[in-house]
Write an enzyme that holds these catalytic residues in place. Structure first.
Site, PDB file in Angstrom:
ATOM      1  N   LYS A 173      44.588  92.963  50.880  1.00 12.29           N
ATOM      2  CA  LYS A 173      43.493  92.606  51.798  1.00 12.29           C
ATOM      3  C   LYS A 173      43.883  91.307  52.503  1.00 12.29           C
ATOM      4  O   LYS A 173      43.814  90.231  51.933  1.00 12.29           O
ATOM      5  CB  LYS A 173      42.187  92.424  51.023  1.00 12.29           C
ATOM      6  CG  LYS A 173      41.053  91.744  51.805  1.00 12.29           C
ATOM      7  CD  LYS A 173      40.609  92.523  53.021  1.00 12.29           C
ATOM      8  CE  LYS A 173      39.398  91.876  53.696  1.00 12.29           C
ATOM      9  NZ  LYS A 173      39.698  90.574  54.346  1.00 12.29           N
ATOM     10  N   GLY A 224      42.822  81.200  48.010  1.00 14.48           N
ATOM     11  CA  GLY A 224      41.792  80.843  48.980  1.00 14.48           C
ATOM     12  C   GLY A 224      40.901  79.740  48.439  1.00 14.48           C
ATOM     13  O   GLY A 224      41.301  78.950  47.580  1.00 14.48           O
ATOM     14  N   GLY A 229      36.690  82.017  45.183  1.00 11.86           N
ATOM     15  CA  GLY A 229      37.228  82.295  43.858  1.00 11.86           C
ATOM     16  C   GLY A 229      36.141  82.496  42.823  1.00 11.86           C
ATOM     17  O   GLY A 229      36.235  83.376  41.955  1.00 11.86           O
ATOM     18  N   GLU A 246      44.472  81.069  42.843  1.00 10.20           N
ATOM     19  CA  GLU A 246      45.008  79.818  43.377  1.00 10.20           C
ATOM     20  C   GLU A 246      44.009  79.348  44.422  1.00 10.20           C
ATOM     21  O   GLU A 246      43.917  79.910  45.510  1.00 10.20           O
ATOM     22  CB  GLU A 246      46.391  80.041  43.976  1.00 10.20           C
ATOM     23  CG  GLU A 246      47.161  78.738  44.169  1.00 10.20           C
ATOM     24  CD  GLU A 246      47.022  78.189  45.563  1.00 10.20           C
ATOM     25  OE1 GLU A 246      46.010  77.472  45.808  1.00 10.20           O
ATOM     26  OE2 GLU A 246      47.884  78.463  46.401  1.00 10.20           O
ATOM     27  N   CYS A 280      47.664  74.540  50.810  1.00  9.54           N
ATOM     28  CA  CYS A 280      46.878  74.234  49.612  1.00  9.54           C
ATOM     29  C   CYS A 280      47.494  73.090  48.818  1.00  9.54           C
ATOM     30  O   CYS A 280      46.790  72.206  48.338  1.00  9.54           O
ATOM     31  CB  CYS A 280      46.769  75.473  48.723  1.00  9.54           C
ATOM     32  SG  CYS A 280      45.910  76.858  49.493  1.00  9.54           S
ATOM     33  N   GLU A 378      38.754  68.623  50.730  1.00  2.00           N
ATOM     34  CA  GLU A 378      40.069  69.085  51.167  1.00  2.00           C
ATOM     35  C   GLU A 378      40.042  69.259  52.673  1.00  2.00           C
ATOM     36  O   GLU A 378      39.427  70.196  53.181  1.00  2.00           O
ATOM     37  CB  GLU A 378      40.427  70.404  50.474  1.00  2.00           C
ATOM     38  CG  GLU A 378      41.805  70.912  50.822  1.00  2.00           C
ATOM     39  CD  GLU A 378      42.136  72.249  50.185  1.00  2.00           C
ATOM     40  OE1 GLU A 378      43.322  72.585  50.119  1.00  2.00           O
ATOM     41  OE2 GLU A 378      41.203  72.958  49.751  1.00  2.00           O
TER      42      GLU A 378
END
Length: 472
Positions: A173, A224, A229, A246, A280, A378
């Site tokens: 996906k 993501g 998550g 992750e 990331c 972030e």
């Protein structure tokens, strides 16, 4: 989801007619590149059913044959590398050169070969006289690979190559922002594989929401946001799928006293600004001892001001745009907030509309408080807050004061001092005198809210396998 051959041009193989799909734009110019298919939950059901049907025969081929096929796929990725890199550059925004599009496509071939070549033998865990216990690793079944938009091709390979090597089948996906790059990559894989072994479902959020808890899925690999998550964890309660998550990070770097600033400046800059900060595990908070604070700030500012930014297909550029409007607004908000708080904008600090609608200048921010959103959140863009500290104990405490723990780094000429600090940082990976460098043989994963599970090498193969103990 049909299999294709390489005889047709790349975009023709993966796009649909204008009225049949969703327009995908060039990240830099916002011109339409092509139209991605919009699959439905029914398409997802069919792909997973086909994957389940194909999995036993794929597993029965054995490691040697699956590895041979993966090596052939790696060769094919290299054969189409330039076309793949140019598509990636347009859709994602990253330039061709530097640690960007050509680098990413090259990494796809490297990681695919590594998945093929890494040995995973049965492990003897007990032996006494005639008694013996061995751990073998069997396929799990169907793996759902849910990827991001920042490194769409490379991270997809991290998910699907080890899964295929271990005898699983895979349903991919891609992100809604970068489906074409992933469709092109899956096209290369699929032409070497039996029908049903790998498929990409390019759908909307409804498809994304359905895949993690699907009764036909045995494993979910996701890269993501932490928020997404958490939803995947909730969905996986429906099917008890195993998870590798992750979930990004707010990576801290610590520059120790007496570091040779001139020697580390370039590596420090690219640890921050790789992929225009949209990584990331890039460096997102930098703590510098007060004795060298201004020197580091100025070195980064000089590089930010002199590093070429622009459309990725221009060979001179190595920094590009933000990939999408949402991320552009996040970066703009965080920098505006820092300015309003009185932080010093040493370089950049503004959008760059002359380059395109989603460009933001490479930005260095100094004299900012730890509580500022630019430090706490972030930013995922071309901005670095640089913070001064007075002693190492304080730096370690402030670096660890984050909900996330993907990566971190320590910079020093004194290796023993750097290792001592690295041992106390709360992160899945701590680099010394570098940041963000990955090795296909070295395990990678996060702690705290940055997720769990490891990828790469032997650990990555085990993560997509079911351990089976045979005792006799």
């Amino acid at each position: 989801m049909t299999r294709t051959t390489a005889s047709r041009p790349l975009l023709e193989r993966i796009t649909v007619a204008e009225g049949e799909g969703r327009a995908i734009q060039d990240a830099a110019t916002r011109e339409v590149i092509g139209h991605a298919p919009v699959h439905t939950t029914e398409d997802l059901d069919r792909a997973i059913a086909a994957a389940r049907a194909a999995q036993p025969a794929w597993a029965a081929l054995g490691h040697a044959e699956r590895s041979r096929i993966l090596r052939a796929i790696a060769d094919d990725i290299e054969a189409e590398a330039e076309d793949l890199a140019r598509l990636l550059s347009r859709e994602q925004g990253k330039p061709l050169n530097g640690p960007n599009a050509r680098f990413e496509v090259g990494a796809c071939a490297v990681w695919t070969r590594n998945a093929a070549d890494t040995p995973l033998e049965p492990e003897v865990v007990f032996e006494a006289g005639a008694s013996r216990a061995e751990v073998h690793y069997d396929p799990l079944g169907v793996v759902a690979a849910i990827g991001p938009w920042n490194w769409p091709m490379m991270i997809t390979v991290w998910q699907i190559a080890p899964s295929l090597r271990m005898g699983n089948t895979v349903v991919v996906k891609p992100s809604e922002h970068t489906p074409l790059s992933v469709l092109a990559l899956v096209d290369v894989f699929a032409r070497h594989l039996p029908s049903g072994v790998v498929a990409a479902v390019s759908g909307d959020r409804e498809v994304g929401a359905a895949i993690a808890g699907h009764e036909g899925v045995d494993k979910v690999m996701f890269t993501g946001s932490t928020a997404t998550g958490r939803r995947i964890v909730e969905s996986s309660a429906q099917n008890l799928a195993r998870l590798t998550l992750e979930l990004g990070g707010n990576d801290a770097g610590i520059v120790l006293p007496d570091t040779d600033v001139a020697a580390i400046a370039q590596d420090l800059f690219w640890g921050i600004f790789i992929n225009t900060g949209q990584t990331c595990a890039s460096l997102k908070r930098l703590y510098v001892h007060e004795s060298q604070y201004e020197q580091v700030v100025q070195a980064l500012a000089d590089l930010a001001a002199s590093t070429p930014m622009g459309h990725g297909l221009d060979e001179a550029n190595v920094l590009g745009p933000l990939q999408n409007e949402t991320q552009f607004q996040i970066v703009s908000r965080l920098v505006d907030d820092a300015r309003a708080r009185g932080a010093r904008i040493v370089a950049g600090g503004h959008p760059a509309p002359a380059l395109g609608p989603l460009f933001f200048e490479a930005t260095v921010v100094a004299d900012i408080d730890d509580a500022a959103p630019l430090v706490v959140e972030e930013q995922f863009g071309p901005v670095i807050p640089v913070l001064a500290y007075t002693d190492v104990e304080e730096a370690v405490r402030r670096a660890n004061d984050s909900a996330q723990g993907l990566g971190a780094s320590v910079w020093s000429q004194d290796l023993d001092a750097a290792k001592a600090v690295a041992a106390r940082l709360q992160a899945g990976t701590v680099w010394i005198n570098q940041h963000g460098g990955l090795n296909p043989q070295v395990p990678f994963g996060g702690v705290k809210a940055s997720g769990y599970g490891q990828e790469f090498g032997v650990a990555g193969l085990k993560a997509v396998a079911a351990p089976k103990v045979i005792s006799y």
